[in-house]
Design a protein around this motif. Structure first.
Motif, PDB file in Angstrom:
ATOM      1  N   PRO A 113      56.816   8.506  24.590  1.00 15.77           N
ATOM      2  CA  PRO A 113      58.182   9.035  24.425  1.00 15.77           C
ATOM      3  C   PRO A 113      58.847   8.578  23.134  1.00 15.77           C
ATOM      4  CG  PRO A 113      57.848   8.284  26.672  1.00 15.77           C
ATOM      5  CD  PRO A 113      56.659   7.829  25.895  1.00 15.77           C
ATOM      6  N   ALA A 114      58.671   7.316  22.771  1.00 21.10           N
ATOM      7  CA  ALA A 114      59.269   6.808  21.534  1.00 21.10           C
ATOM      8  C   ALA A 114      58.650   7.470  20.311  1.00 21.10           C
ATOM      9  CB  ALA A 114      59.108   5.291  21.462  1.00 21.10           C
ATOM     10  N   VAL A 115      57.337   7.693  20.360  1.00 22.04           N
ATOM     11  CA  VAL A 115      56.662   8.370  19.243  1.00 22.04           C
ATOM     12  C   VAL A 115      57.190   9.795  19.097  1.00 22.04           C
ATOM     13  CG1 VAL A 115      54.444   9.220  18.396  1.00 22.04           C
ATOM     14  CG2 VAL A 115      54.590   6.952  19.442  1.00 22.04           C
ATOM     15  N   ILE A 116      57.374  10.481  20.197  1.00 23.22           N
ATOM     16  CA  ILE A 116      57.925  11.836  20.155  1.00 23.22           C
ATOM     17  C   ILE A 116      59.324  11.825  19.554  1.00 23.22           C
ATOM     18  CG2 ILE A 116      58.695  13.790  21.569  1.00 23.22           C
ATOM     19  CD1 ILE A 116      56.455  13.143  23.515  1.00 23.22           C
ATOM     20  N   PHE A 117      60.127  10.828  19.918  1.00 24.27           N
ATOM     21  CA  PHE A 117      61.484  10.731  19.380  1.00 24.27           C
ATOM     22  C   PHE A 117      61.462  10.510  17.870  1.00 24.27           C
ATOM     23  CE2 PHE A 117      65.345   8.319  18.323  1.00 24.27           C
ATOM     24  CZ  PHE A 117      66.315   9.205  18.786  1.00 24.27           C
ATOM     25  N   ILE A 118      60.523   9.705  17.385  1.00 22.98           N
ATOM     26  CA  ILE A 118      60.414   9.480  15.943  1.00 22.98           C
ATOM     27  C   ILE A 118      59.977  10.760  15.239  1.00 22.98           C
ATOM     28  CG2 ILE A 118      59.142   8.218  14.162  1.00 22.98           C
ATOM     29  CD1 ILE A 118      59.080   5.820  16.078  1.00 22.98           C
ATOM     30  N   PHE A 119      59.071  11.513  15.857  1.00 18.97           N
ATOM     31  CA  PHE A 119      58.663  12.798  15.285  1.00 18.97           C
ATOM     32  C   PHE A 119      59.821  13.790  15.266  1.00 18.97           C
ATOM     33  CE2 PHE A 119      54.194  11.523  15.733  1.00 18.97           C
ATOM     34  CZ  PHE A 119      53.676  12.053  14.555  1.00 18.97           C
ATOM     35  N   LEU A 120      60.719  13.676  16.233  1.00 15.18           N
ATOM     36  CA  LEU A 120      61.919  14.515  16.207  1.00 15.18           C
ATOM     37  C   LEU A 120      62.753  14.199  14.966  1.00 15.18           C
ATOM     38  CD1 LEU A 120      63.954  16.493  17.507  1.00 15.18           C
ATOM     39  CD2 LEU A 120      64.929  14.530  18.735  1.00 15.18           C
ATOM     40  N   GLN A 121      62.864  12.929  14.607  1.00 16.69           N
ATOM     41  CA  GLN A 121      63.600  12.560  13.406  1.00 16.69           C
ATOM     42  C   GLN A 121      62.920  13.101  12.151  1.00 16.69           C
ATOM     43  OE1 GLN A 121      66.559  11.140  14.037  1.00 16.69           O
ATOM     44  NE2 GLN A 121      65.884  11.248  16.166  1.00 16.69           N
TER      45      GLN A 121
END
Length: 421
Positions: free
Chosen positions: A85-93
């Motif tokens: 989930p955190a990796v996905i959030f960083i990819f969103l950025q």
């Protein structure tokens, strides 16, 4: 006794200091030039000592770099399982940065935030590889606690020395750029102290109670209704998970309170103090939500590619600026975090995860009324990221008992239980 002291020392890892400094850089920014250029806030009064801290914001970033280099070069292996989930959030950025012009100031800020978000993730994974994920989860909690103490004391010192206000404005600005920003930060800090009051004893409980009351007082001075919503949501979530039961009265009280605060007239709110006086305005959200929805309707798939206008809703603000990807990712990750952290909060691991559960739920509910989840780099966004980082790797959906062995080895869990007692 020696074993307990050794375990306690291992919990105060460099990762905790990194978390505390990182949150401080997000909360106490060098916004002096923006204030001087503002027609309304140029006269903001700030204690000279705090002014020096804000003007030397880059020094804290340098400290982060030193801590990061020390931690990573000391141990090269990284533990990345369980942080999708955190990796996905960083990819969103990264996607948000690509949607903006690379020559714009906003794009540069997004690139800066990506670096810091990635560093936060690497620090956590590195810590998990070195001391185990269980102690790393505790290390983040300690870092958040250090930050909360520092923020409360800084704003209390600022207030007691006669600073923190703009002449003619009753609301407390403190160390932030807006009373709503400070109010939400203080609300989240108060939740941290609630957790500490429950888990600590005697002298430390009295100290945390005093800090909690100081935080509530400062939060009231900001006049932020969103802060009240964030704190009340998190507090109810904390209490219900602490007592291990979903009781209807608390959910009813929460719903009524949120509805009351969001819809009540300014005349009634003014009874709570001048900080809540909005000059006769009744509903400060409907106009903003309508304007944001018009922008979403004009370009629902891709968005406009930049921020502008109202900021009174995180989902609509991000959707209008960056397209449908933003609400889908943020709401999906948020729902996952609430569910997984909530399940652990009701298990035997509740003392270690309850704080994260109430923080992420408070941030998500408060995001209905403020656009902080679409910020480039802010305290709520960082705490949201940390809640995603500590999400359990897997949960046994086939039974009521939460799967614990993948996260807490038996020897680590037993030592931590013994440490509490």
């Amino acid at each position: 006794m020696g074993e307990k002291m050794k375990l306690l020392a291992s919990r105060v890892d460099v990762g905790a200091v990194f978390v505390a400094v990182l949150l401080w850089t997000a909360a106490v920014k060098n916004d002096r030039d923006q204030f001087l250029a503002s027609e309304y806030w140029a006269a903001l009064s700030l204690n000279p000592s705090l002014s020096v801290l804000k003007e030397n914001h880059d020094v804290f970033l340098g400290i982060l770099c030193i801590i990061f280099a020390f931690s990573v070069f000391r141990k090269h292996s990284l533990l990345i399982s369980g942080c999708i989930p955190a990796v996905i959030f960083i990819f969103l950025q990264i996607y948000i940065t690509m949607r903006t012009s690379f020559t714009s100031e906003a794009s540069i800020k997004h690139l800066f935030s990506i670096v810091l978000f990635s560093a936060a993730g690497v620090m956590f994974w590195n810590s998990a590889a070195r001391i185990g994920k269980a102690l790393s989860v505790e290390s983040i909690k300690i870092g958040i606690y250090f930050f909360s103490v520092a923020l409360i004391l800084a704003n209390l010192f600022n207030l007691l020395t006669g600073h923190g206000f703009v002449p003619g404005v009753a609301r407390l600005f403190g160390t932030s750029g807006h009373p709503n920003f400070l109010g939400v930060q203080l609300a989240l800090c108060c939740l941290v102290f609630v957790d500490k009051i429950v888990l600590t004893r005697r002298l430390f409980r009295a100290l945390n109670t005093a800090l909690f009351l100081a935080g509530l007082y400062l939060m009231a001075l900001t006049g932020s209704r969103t802060a009240i919503i964030v704190f009340s949501t998190g507090f109810v979530a904390f209490y219900v998970s602490w007592r291990r039961s979903f009781t209807l009265p608390f959910f009813a009280i929460l719903f009524i309170f949120l509805f009351f605060v969001s819809q009540i007239s300014d005349v009634a709110l003014s009874a709570f103090g001048p900080a809540f006086d909005r000059g006769g305005a009744v509903n400060t959200r409907s106009e903003a939500w309508s304007a944001l929805w018009e922008r979403v309707s004009a370009s629902p798939i891709w968005g406009e590619g930049y921020m502008r206008g109202f900021t009174e809703n995180s989902i609509l603000r991000g959707w209008a600026a960056y397209g449908m990807v933003f609400p889908v990712v943020v709401m999906t990750l948020g729902s996952y975090a609430v569910y997984s952290l909530g399940r652990y909060s009701f298990s035997s691991m509740g003392d270690f995860y309850r704080l994260y559960f109430c923080i992420v739920l408070g941030i998500l509910v408060g995001g209905i009324f403020e656009g902080y989840l679409a910020d480039t780099y802010s305290t709520p966004v960082l705490l949201y990221l940390y809640c995603l980082l500590v999400c359990p790797r897997r949960i046994n959906l086939g039974s009521k008992k939460v799967e614990e062995t993948s996260l807490y080895p038996k020897n680590v869990h037993s030592k931590m239980v013994n440490l509490k007692s």
